[in-house]
Design a protein around this motif. Sequence first.
Motif, PDB file in Angstrom:
ATOM      1  N   SER B 116     -40.383 -29.250 -84.511  1.00  0.00           N
ATOM      2  CA  SER B 116     -39.395 -29.649 -85.518  1.00  0.00           C
ATOM      3  C   SER B 116     -38.082 -30.121 -84.894  1.00  0.00           C
ATOM      4  CB  SER B 116     -39.126 -28.472 -86.449  1.00  0.00           C
ATOM      5  OG  SER B 116     -38.692 -27.359 -85.688  1.00  0.00           O
ATOM      6  N   ARG B 117     -37.888 -29.807 -83.620  1.00  0.00           N
ATOM      7  CA  ARG B 117     -36.658 -30.266 -82.959  1.00  0.00           C
ATOM      8  C   ARG B 117     -36.687 -31.763 -82.661  1.00  0.00           C
ATOM      9  NH1 ARG B 117     -32.839 -26.812 -81.722  1.00  0.00           N
ATOM     10  NH2 ARG B 117     -33.366 -24.615 -81.543  1.00  0.00           N
ATOM     11  N   LEU B 118     -37.879 -32.346 -82.616  1.00  0.00           N
ATOM     12  CA  LEU B 118     -37.964 -33.753 -82.252  1.00  0.00           C
ATOM     13  C   LEU B 118     -37.655 -34.667 -83.428  1.00  0.00           C
ATOM     14  CD1 LEU B 118     -39.717 -32.366 -79.886  1.00  0.00           C
ATOM     15  CD2 LEU B 118     -40.496 -34.710 -79.545  1.00  0.00           C
ATOM     16  N   ALA B 119     -36.870 -35.692 -83.166  1.00  0.00           N
ATOM     17  CA  ALA B 119     -36.483 -36.627 -84.208  1.00  0.00           C
ATOM     18  C   ALA B 119     -37.715 -37.328 -84.761  1.00  0.00           C
ATOM     19  CB  ALA B 119     -35.509 -37.655 -83.640  1.00  0.00           C
ATOM     20  N   ALA B 120     -37.722 -37.544 -86.091  1.00  0.00           N
ATOM     21  CA  ALA B 120     -38.861 -38.195 -86.728  1.00  0.00           C
ATOM     22  C   ALA B 120     -38.925 -39.671 -86.334  1.00  0.00           C
ATOM     23  CB  ALA B 120     -38.767 -38.045 -88.235  1.00  0.00           C
ATOM     24  N   ASP B 121     -37.773 -40.266 -86.145  1.00  0.00           N
ATOM     25  CA  ASP B 121     -37.739 -41.688 -85.834  1.00  0.00           C
ATOM     26  C   ASP B 121     -36.911 -41.925 -84.564  1.00  0.00           C
ATOM     27  OD1 ASP B 121     -37.746 -44.388 -85.799  1.00  0.00           O
ATOM     28  OD2 ASP B 121     -36.848 -44.674 -87.787  1.00  0.00           O
ATOM     29  N   PRO B 122     -37.510 -41.727 -83.397  1.00  0.00           N
ATOM     30  CA  PRO B 122     -36.734 -41.743 -82.151  1.00  0.00           C
ATOM     31  C   PRO B 122     -36.052 -43.082 -81.856  1.00  0.00           C
ATOM     32  CG  PRO B 122     -39.096 -41.609 -81.688  1.00  0.00           C
ATOM     33  CD  PRO B 122     -38.925 -41.417 -83.152  1.00  0.00           C
ATOM     34  N   ARG B 124     -34.260 -44.652 -83.756  1.00  0.00           N
ATOM     35  CA  ARG B 124     -32.938 -44.696 -84.391  1.00  0.00           C
ATOM     36  C   ARG B 124     -31.901 -43.901 -83.618  1.00  0.00           C
ATOM     37  NH1 ARG B 124     -33.526 -44.698 -90.818  1.00  0.00           N
ATOM     38  NH2 ARG B 124     -31.285 -45.008 -90.546  1.00  0.00           N
ATOM     39  N   LEU B 125     -32.358 -43.179 -82.615  1.00  0.00           N
ATOM     40  CA  LEU B 125     -31.391 -42.411 -81.809  1.00  0.00           C
ATOM     41  C   LEU B 125     -30.520 -43.366 -80.994  1.00  0.00           C
ATOM     42  CD1 LEU B 125     -33.823 -39.692 -80.413  1.00  0.00           C
ATOM     43  CD2 LEU B 125     -31.999 -39.305 -82.085  1.00  0.00           C
ATOM     44  N   PRO B 128     -31.104 -41.689 -76.635  1.00  0.00           N
ATOM     45  CA  PRO B 128     -32.331 -40.885 -76.477  1.00  0.00           C
ATOM     46  C   PRO B 128     -32.325 -40.018 -75.219  1.00  0.00           C
ATOM     47  CG  PRO B 128     -32.858 -43.161 -77.019  1.00  0.00           C
ATOM     48  CD  PRO B 128     -31.396 -43.127 -76.755  1.00  0.00           C
ATOM     49  N   GLU B 131     -30.495 -36.990 -75.880  1.00  0.00           N
ATOM     50  CA  GLU B 131     -31.317 -36.199 -76.786  1.00  0.00           C
ATOM     51  C   GLU B 131     -32.432 -35.475 -76.016  1.00  0.00           C
ATOM     52  OE1 GLU B 131     -30.730 -35.541 -79.810  1.00  0.00           O
ATOM     53  OE2 GLU B 131     -32.604 -34.514 -80.303  1.00  0.00           O
TER      54      GLU B 131
END
Lengths: 383, 201
Positions: B116-122, B124-125, B128, B131
């Motif tokens: 759950s820590r990982l962004a759903a849409d990387p 858009r970071l 990264p 991150e």
Amino acid sequence: MGMDFKFSRLVLKNWKNFAYADVAIQNRIFLVGPNASGKSNFLDVFRFLRDLASSGGGLGESIGRRGGVTAIRCLAARRDPDVEIHVELMDSQGKSRWEYEIAFKQDKQHRPLLRKERILCNGEEILDRPNQQDSDDPEQLTQTYLEQGSVNQKFRDLAAFFSSIRYLHIVPQLIREPDRSVGRSNDPFGGDFLEQIAKSPDRKREARLRRIKEALRVAVPQLHEIELWRDARGTPHLRGKYQHWRPQGAWQTEEQFSDGTLRLMGLLWAAMEGGGPLLLEEPELSLHPEIVRVLPLMFARVQRLTERQIFISTHSPDLLRDEGIGLDEVLLFVPEVEGTSVTLAESHRDVRDLLHGGISLADIVVPKTRPENVQQLTLFGAA
Amino acid sequence: MTGLVVVSAAVEGIVDEAVVRKLIVQAGGRPGTVYGKSGKPHLRRQIQGYNNAARHSPWIVLVDLDRDAECAPPLCGQWVPDPAQHLCFRVAVREIEAWLMADAETLASFLSVARSRLAADPERLLEPKTEMVNLARHSRRREIREDMVPRERSGRQVGLAYAARLMEYVETRWRPEVAAQGAESLRRAIACLRQLIQEPA
């Protein structure tokens, strides 16, 4: 097995190129500077401590080996004739902090004379010389307590740690012709490298050679096997099987290995050994730049296994290209009129600014430590 | 090995190299020489050479978008206004780490962090890489934290074996085809490579 330590700080006064130096020391440090700026002399402080504490060493011998006090003392020293070394150490659990201080000069007969020897543990003084015994018998000031088994019970671990420091500057020719350094143990130039491999326990040796083989596959893909092999006289050799035009491949011994292969083998072997700090002189020599640039990563990962401190002198921009090298791990050596100045890269404002602006550490520190007047060399040979 | 189309490459760094090699192999080609690996400005200075070589043999050049532009097309125009026939110029949005994060399942397991820590849409970071370091900071494994997160005083963006850990991940766990579903720029890079390999010079 005694306690394991790590160096955390070094202060020098009048040691060779350094009129004064005071630097924090990390688990891994990179020494960067022009030729003759004192990188080797800096590493020599640690070799000196090892010599002090080793059997066959001691104060007189360690100074004698280096040509006497006058050869050690910084040329820039004037009013303050003592040579001083002060190291701080942490034990591997980070629980206790130790300090060892030594100062010496020479007497009228040019013999080394101890001026100070102090040991502190967590700030508490365990030893402070000169003491009463020294004033009763001044002859005692020709020896450190560190080197004397009968008086060093309280800090024997420290002495054992100093004597576990290892210096390595592999000369492939010496590995190939071990006769030249026969009888030497811990030969920094690799003369007893094969002997060291031969005398390690079978299983450990096989496991290490297997790992070296795996690592070497990257650098020397045609090398398929490595093993220890003894000739008819019982002399150990390293031999490797090369994939070849012959269907079975061909065995070659260390005599036929390239300089780069031998140096890399020596580095990998040393890196896997546990023990005290490992001092590496220009590990980049005869290696392909692509291998050199991953050396910091290789050392970082192997340190996780061995917990060994590694000090590396280098001229290589490729080595410094690794973006995981901390600014507190890089020592810059810059020759100045009053001796060489040693500073951590982190203490230079412009280094941080340049780095954050996207310039690589290599592109920053290599020019910074460039020798003066390099361009003169282009005139060499001009009529 | 014979018969496979050899694809040369130019990339910014050694992690990108591991990624590009894997992509070439997965697309059915064989990685040739990989150039660059000395940062983006270096790559930018060499691009004409790579483009020139791509007139006669297949090439992939991979750069990070970073914050150079809002999206990839303007960057392509600036770098190679006149791309050669066999050049596949690809831009990772915004950094190669986003492509790795797009295979959330294996990366979470590799880093030992909650998925759950990982962004759903990387894609858009904005950063990264930062991150990725922050993810590693939450790792349950000490060695991951120590290798990937910079020490406080290091003054660097990443830890001392950051690249080694990511290369290990790319080589042993990363699944490009899964990641492509969550990273459009990766999906396009794979498609471009496939085409390049199917229609060799």
